[in-house]
Design a protein around this motif. Structure first.
Motif, PDB file in Angstrom:
ATOM      1  N   ASN A   1      10.491  -0.433   3.153  1.00  8.04           N
ATOM      2  CA  ASN A   1       9.942   0.742   3.810  1.00  8.04           C
ATOM      3  C   ASN A   1      11.075   1.758   3.991  1.00  8.04           C
ATOM      4  OD1 ASN A   1       6.970   0.510   4.686  1.00  8.04           O
ATOM      5  ND2 ASN A   1       7.780  -1.526   5.198  1.00  8.04           N
TER       6      ASN A   1
ATOM      7  N   ASN B   1       0.857  -1.178   0.000  1.00  6.29           N
ATOM      8  CA  ASN B   1       0.000   0.000   0.000  1.00  6.29           C
ATOM      9  C   ASN B   1       0.902   1.240   0.000  1.00  6.29           C
ATOM     10  OD1 ASN B   1      -3.080  -0.565   0.357  1.00  6.29           O
ATOM     11  ND2 ASN B   1      -2.086  -2.119   1.635  1.00  6.29           N
ATOM     12  N   ASN B   2       0.365   2.395   0.320  1.00  4.37           N
ATOM     13  CA  ASN B   2       1.147   3.625   0.399  1.00  4.37           C
ATOM     14  C   ASN B   2       1.047   4.226   1.802  1.00  4.37           C
ATOM     15  OD1 ASN B   2       1.971   3.755  -2.428  1.00  4.37           O
ATOM     16  ND2 ASN B   2      -0.200   4.142  -2.869  1.00  4.37           N
TER      17      ASN B   2
ATOM     18  N   ASN C   1       5.539  -0.476   1.789  1.00  2.00           N
ATOM     19  CA  ASN C   1       4.824   0.746   2.142  1.00  2.00           C
ATOM     20  C   ASN C   1       5.860   1.867   2.310  1.00  2.00           C
ATOM     21  OD1 ASN C   1       1.731   0.398   2.695  1.00  2.00           O
ATOM     22  ND2 ASN C   1       2.656  -1.499   3.460  1.00  2.00           N
TER      23      ASN C   1
END
Length: 541
Positions: free
Chosen positions: A532, A487-488, A508
């Protein structure tokens, strides 16, 4: 005085008799429990006839064969009554280009025996009641005829063992047999199935994956075994002509409770013989082309005892459902209904709402795009891989009683909004599993997810969520699996990780350090934080 002496003498004699009797009985008991030499030698010959790279038979040394692994003897006679040598094989199925395949054998993992055939020395074990040679590799040899001589045999499992050729008719001599599993020997080519008529005690028959298309008398399996409760003919290349045209419904064995006819070549409307199957609770018709002149509602009406029905990949469109047949009084027993991988298009089949006994409904891999009605007694719903354009159509906040909901791969787009003011909110949610992966959802994860306080699994991977993980997730005290992969999402890795066993926050934009509390998650078995913007040391665990 004389009488006392006589009485004492008698007591001494009686004591000596009892001691002698006890010694004799114990001695006899010990001798009969020990292994019989001819059976021990037969087992050793079998050991010599197979390749045992995994040392399955390493305990087969010494005099007492009753103590060997996989061998069990009768406690009184000492005769070998059970030979349990099941191999540990790996087998998997897959679906490709609209067809269902079984991969066959994969002997790379686990342990197994390997032999050119089953050595005839085992015929010496005349008192066998249980024989399991499944999951071993007998290199396309034939099932030995001598197995038909084990008159006391009640359990026979030769599945996944690479047998080929015909099934010996001598197996029909096993009148005490209760369980027979020959399944997944894909090179067996039976010529005639009339031998099943001799299996008068048989309760469980599994012939999965055996090509029965050239065999005569296949229909005898349905009416010549009076005690049969379990019959599996999955992937046997059967067609309507093999059982439909010759089978009189009045002849059907009424005791059958479990029937698997999936992955065959049945077409159109199946025969009417189901109407005499008054004990049937499980029926699998998946992977047959049943769309022509077919009415699944009529089937439910015909078999009111049915509680589990699988009709995946049957080529259905919308017309198998008819309100005439689907009413709550007629189908009070159906609890599990699988209609996945069909072509239901547009509206949700609202007639299903009338089946009030339904607990599990699988409508995945269809073309539905209309609102999903509330079904108060439903516990598990799978509508993944359909054409729903908005997540509101599924109605997460209206489904108060569901325990599991799968919405994956619907390409909703838009946000995962919480309950609106005009929605009749549930006072309590029972949802334990929520899967909404690969749906193109964007915006923040709503705080209202914290209302689903019974959640054990929350999977929202491969969406476009932004923002941080909401603080409301701290209320999910039962959460065990949290999957937010791809996801973001931004912000720090949360510290309120409860009793998670699996956590995936990879791919992410989380930043900062990994919280020290993550090192104290003693139940955590899977942790993925890669890709990340995290910095600092990895906490000690």
């Amino acid at each position: 005085m004389g009488n006392q002496w006589v009485l004492g003498f008698h007591l001494v004699i009686l004591s000596m008799f009892l001691v002698a009797t006890k010694y004799t009985c114990l001695g006899a008991q010990n001798s009969t429990r020990s292994c019989h030499e001819r059976e021990r030698l037969a087992l050793l010959k079998f050991k010599q006839s197979v390749i045992d790279d995994f040392e399955v038979l390493s305990s087969w040394v010494g005099i007492d064969c009753c103590s060997w692994k996989g061998v069990r003897c009768d406690g009184v006679t000492g005769r070998v009554v059970s030979l349990h040598l099941r191999g540990d094989f790996s087998n998997y199925d897959y679906y490709e280009d609209g067809y269902y395949f079984e991969s066959g054998y994969d002997y790379q993992d686990g342990y197994y025996l390997e032999g050119d055939k089953v050595n005839a020395c085992l015929a010496e074990l005349r008192h066998l009641q249980h024989l399991d040679l499944s999951g071993n590799n007998f290199k396309e040899s034939q099932i030995p005829e001598f197995i038909g001589s084990f008159k006391q045999l009640s359990y026979l499992d030769l599945s996944y063992a690479q047998f080929s050729g015909i099934i010996p008719h001598h197996i029909g001599n096993l009148s005490n047999l209760k369980v027979l599993d020959l399944g997944s020997n894909y090179m067996l080519m039976p010529d005639d199935m009339a031998w099943v008529s001799g299996l008068s005690s048989l309760e469980h028959l599994d012939l999965n994956g055996i090509n029965l298309s050239q065999a005569n008398n296949v229909d005898m399996a349905f009416y010549m075994i009076p005690s049969l409760t379990y019959l599996s003919l999955r992937g046997c290349e059967l067609s309507n002509s093999d059982i439909g045209l010759h089978l009189n419904s009045s002849k059907i064995t009424p005791t059958i409770e479990h029937l698997d006819l999936s992955s065959n070549s049945f077409e159109g409307q199946l025969p009417h013989f189901f109407q005499n199957m008054t004990s049937l609770t499980f029926l699998d018709l998946s992977d047959n082309y049943l769309s022509l002149a077919w009415n699944s509602g009529n089937l439910l009406n015909m078999i009111p005892s049915l509680s589990e029905l699988h009709m995946s990949r049957c080529g259905f469109h919308n017309y198998p459902f008819s309100p005439t047949y689907l009413n709550s009084s007629a189908h009070s027993n159906i609890q599990y209904l699988d209609l996945s991988w069909n072509s239901f298009e547009g509206r949700f089949p609202s007639e299903l709402v009338n089946i009030t006994s339904l607990k599990f409904l699988d409508l995945s891999e269809n073309l539905l795009n209309s609102p999903v009605p509330v079904m108060p007694n439903l516990l598990k719903l799978d509508v993944s891989s359909n054409k729903f354009e908005h997540i509101e159509l599924v109605g997460i906040w209206r489904q108060c009683h569901l325990k599991e909901l799968s919405l994956t791969y619907n390409h909703f787009g838009g946000g995962m909004i919480g309950p609106s003011s005009n929605t009749s909110e549930c006072s309590h949610y029972t949802l334990e599993v929520l899967e909404s992966n690969m749906n193109g959802l964007n915006g923040p994860i709503p705080e209202s997810v914290g209302k689903l306080n019974n959640l054990r699994v929350l999977s929202l991977s491969s969406n476009n969520f932004t923002g941080s993980i909401p603080k409301a997730l701290e209320r999910l005290r039962s959460l065990e699996v949290l999957d937010l992969f791809d996801n973001n999402l931004t912000g720090p890795v949360p510290t309120f990780l409860g009793k998670l066993t699996e956590l995936d926050l990879s791919d992410n934009q989380f930043s900062g350090s990994i919280p020290e509390s993550s090192g104290r998650l003693t139940g955590l078995t899977h942790l993925n934080l890669q890709s990340n913007l995290l910095t600092g040391p990895i906490p000690k665990s």
